[in-house]
Enzyme design. Structure first.
Site, PDB file in Angstrom:
ATOM      1  N   ASN A 187     -41.453 -16.475  -6.678  1.00 52.17           N
ATOM      2  CA  ASN A 187     -40.150 -16.568  -7.345  1.00 52.17           C
ATOM      3  C   ASN A 187     -39.355 -17.706  -6.715  1.00 52.17           C
ATOM      4  OD1 ASN A 187     -38.430 -15.469  -5.113  1.00 52.17           O
ATOM      5  ND2 ASN A 187     -39.786 -13.717  -5.422  1.00 52.17           N
TER       6      ASN A 187
ATOM      7  N   ASP B  66     -41.905  -7.559  -7.180  1.00 51.04           N
ATOM      8  CA  ASP B  66     -41.999  -6.145  -7.541  1.00 51.04           C
ATOM      9  C   ASP B  66     -43.446  -5.700  -7.707  1.00 51.04           C
ATOM     10  OD1 ASP B  66     -39.279  -5.554  -7.538  1.00 51.04           O
ATOM     11  OD2 ASP B  66     -39.018  -6.567  -9.465  1.00 51.04           O
TER      12      ASP B  66
ATOM     13  N   LYS C 282     -62.105 -18.542  -6.973  1.00 51.89           N
ATOM     14  CA  LYS C 282     -61.189 -19.132  -7.960  1.00 51.89           C
ATOM     15  C   LYS C 282     -61.627 -18.708  -9.374  1.00 51.89           C
ATOM     16  CE  LYS C 282     -59.473 -23.484  -9.685  1.00 51.89           C
ATOM     17  NZ  LYS C 282     -59.699 -24.896  -9.782  1.00 51.89           N
TER      18      LYS C 282
ATOM     19  N   PRO D  79     -44.638  -1.985  -2.463  1.00 58.59           N
ATOM     20  CA  PRO D  79     -43.741  -1.040  -1.785  1.00 58.59           C
ATOM     21  C   PRO D  79     -42.325  -1.602  -1.783  1.00 58.59           C
ATOM     22  CG  PRO D  79     -45.083  -2.244  -0.186  1.00 58.59           C
ATOM     23  CD  PRO D  79     -45.608  -2.608  -1.550  1.00 58.59           C
TER      24      PRO D  79
ATOM     25  N   ILE E 162     -39.409  -2.213   0.321  1.00 55.26           N
ATOM     26  CA  ILE E 162     -39.189  -2.216   1.785  1.00 55.26           C
ATOM     27  C   ILE E 162     -37.818  -1.629   2.117  1.00 55.26           C
ATOM     28  CG2 ILE E 162     -39.230  -3.668   3.851  1.00 55.26           C
ATOM     29  CD1 ILE E 162     -40.813  -5.742   2.098  1.00 55.26           C
TER      30      ILE E 162
ATOM     31  N   PHE F  86     -29.558  -6.584  -0.830  1.00 58.34           N
ATOM     32  CA  PHE F  86     -28.970  -7.607  -1.699  1.00 58.34           C
ATOM     33  C   PHE F  86     -29.323  -7.230  -3.133  1.00 58.34           C
ATOM     34  CE2 PHE F  86     -27.195 -11.506   0.261  1.00 58.34           C
ATOM     35  CZ  PHE F  86     -27.239 -11.089   1.586  1.00 58.34           C
TER      36      PHE F  86
ATOM     37  N   LYS G 243     -28.061   0.376  -7.800  1.00 58.00           N
ATOM     38  CA  LYS G 243     -29.140   0.000  -6.877  1.00 58.00           C
ATOM     39  C   LYS G 243     -28.868   0.559  -5.480  1.00 58.00           C
ATOM     40  CE  LYS G 243     -31.255  -3.679  -8.002  1.00 58.00           C
ATOM     41  NZ  LYS G 243     -31.484  -5.086  -8.328  1.00 58.00           N
TER      42      LYS G 243
ATOM     43  N   LYS H 108     -31.514   3.072  -3.878  1.00 58.94           N
ATOM     44  CA  LYS H 108     -32.289   2.678  -2.691  1.00 58.94           C
ATOM     45  C   LYS H 108     -31.758   3.326  -1.415  1.00 58.94           C
ATOM     46  CE  LYS H 108     -33.975  -1.524  -4.742  1.00 58.94           C
ATOM     47  NZ  LYS H 108     -35.042  -2.481  -4.477  1.00 58.94           N
TER      48      LYS H 108
END
Ligand code: C5P
Length: 400
Positions: free
Chosen positions: A207, A275, A285, A303, A305, A324, A338, A342
């Site tokens: 990302n 995710d 390859k 997982p 974290i 965050f 969230k 969490k």
């Protein structure tokens, strides 16, 4: 007068002009500063300017009988709490790595029993030369700390790593090195950057996270005296000085490194963890074959974290767990949910619908159980400093 004294060694590089500003910042903060200027350094800044700012005599010559009578080089190197070399040229670093002592600066650096912080500054090719890399490794192994260099436009017209860290950054690194801040004695872990999830040996899922915000949080916590472990996915930025860096690639590795870093007093999860990972990364390859269907990727959930650490029993859980929430819509609602889902204590909500990913600025809302605090648009470093200050307040509150 500050209880701490700095011996600043100014090497011969164009960045020496920034060292004058560093002296000004140090003096403003109450540090005592003595300066040594190398022969080459005097070509860039004059001893007169330096001494006008330090309020002290500037030392330049190893064999100056007056200097030696006033203060011997051994005493000079040991009377400071920290030796700071800024700019640290390739030449000075090479001398240090090899234990040479053929001028006042290198002799003091060899004679000292105090910690040393280097702010390298040189042309990008010199910084990337194999010899400099060897010297940096030797110096790191010897326990020398580094701040910078940064990447950017250079006085020589080239671009890349080699620019000396800004005076404010050097000041932060000095404070981190000397400790004594409100988080002294506290331990912290910070996750940062993206994770890379392999598809085969040459391809991966990733990302756009640059790691800048997480690195800045680690730096800000260290500047307040915390003992910081920074667990980072693959990024292109240098670790702040005084921080223990653990480099990982995947989410599973990041979880393992996080568990290994526990227990800590505070944990900040700024990483953009993938995710999902591919079900089974291919060992070879994956080949494109004419007439064959395109490959299908199957995913397994990674997982979480942050949620894993938040759910630890009280005796293992960090006192303060901060997540965050990067959102592109309904920032407050999504981030609040969230935080509850969490089970972290605070969540830093930021709107990433604009150009925040990879940029140097951020605008966040700090959401806690009982309140929410919208912060103005700030640099990522300033956002990190504000967060570190809030953490220091919280931890000192809970001690009372
Ligand atoms: O669910 P989302 O990725 O938006 O959550 C963001 C927060 O959760 C961040 O603090 C991030 O570091 C953390 N996180 C994590 N492990 C994951 C996914 C997210 O620690 N697998």
């Amino acid at each position: 007068m500050h209880s701490k004294n700095i011996l600043l060694i100014i090497g011969g590089g164009i960045a020496a002009y920034k060292s004058l500003e560093l002296i000004r910042l140090l003096a403003k903060d109450g540090f005592g500063v003595r300066a040594i200027c190398t022969q080459a350094g005097t070509e860039f800044v004059t001893p007169l300017s330096i001494s006008a700012l330090t309020g002290e005599k500037v030392f330049t010559d190893l064999f100056d009988l007056t200097d030696e009578a006033e203060m011997g080089h051994i005493q000079l190197s040991r009377s400071a709490d920290l030796l700071v070399v800024a700019p640290a040229t390739a030449d000075l670093m090479a001398k240090m790595a090899h234990g040479l002592a053929n001028d006042l600066a290198s002799t003091c650096l060899l004679a000292t029993d105090q910690p040393v912080l280097l702010a390298p500054a040189m042309n990008v090719r010199m910084w990337e030369h194999a010899a400099t890399k060897r010297n940096v490794k030797t110096l790191l192994d010897d326990g020398v700390q580094f701040v910078g260099p940064n990447a950017g436009d250079m006085a020589c017209g080239e671009f890349g790593p080699g620019r000396m860290a800004e005076p404010e950054e050097i000041l932060t690194a000095i404070k981190a090195q000397l400790g004594g801040g409100p988080l002294t004695g506290k331990s912290a872990l910070v996750t940062a950057g993206p994770t890379h999830e392999p598809i085969d040996p040459v391809r991966y899922l990733a990302n756009r996270s640059s790691g800048k915000q997480g690195f800045a949080v680690a730096e800000a916590l260290a500047a307040l005296g915390a003992d910081v472990t920074l667990i980072s996915g693959p990024v292109n930025i240098t670790a702040p000085s005084g921080v223990k860096l653990v480099q990982v690639e995947t989410a599973c590795e990041m979880l393992r490194a996080t568990e290994n870093a526990l227990p800590v007093d505070v944990a900040v999860f700024a990483a953009a963890v993938a995710d999902w990972r591919t079900d089974a990364a291919s060992c070879q390859k994956i080949k494109k074959q004419k007439g064959k269907a395109t490959p299908e990727l199957c995913f397994t959930e990674n997982p979480d974290i942050l949620a894993t650490v938040s759910a630890l029993p009280k005796n293992k859980r960090p006192q303060l767990v901060i997540g965050f929430a990067a959102e592109t819509e309904q920032l407050i609602e999504h981030a609040t949910q969230k935080r509850l889902r969490k089970k972290c204590d605070w969540i830093v909500a930021n709107d990433v619908s604009g150009d925040v990913m990879g940029a140097d600025h951020n605008q966040v809302v700090l959401i806690r159980e009982t309140d929410m605090d919208p912060w103005p648009k700030l640099s990522k470093k300033q956002t990190a400093q504000k967060l570190a200050a809030a953490i220091a307040d919280e931890l000192s509150e809970t001690i009372k």
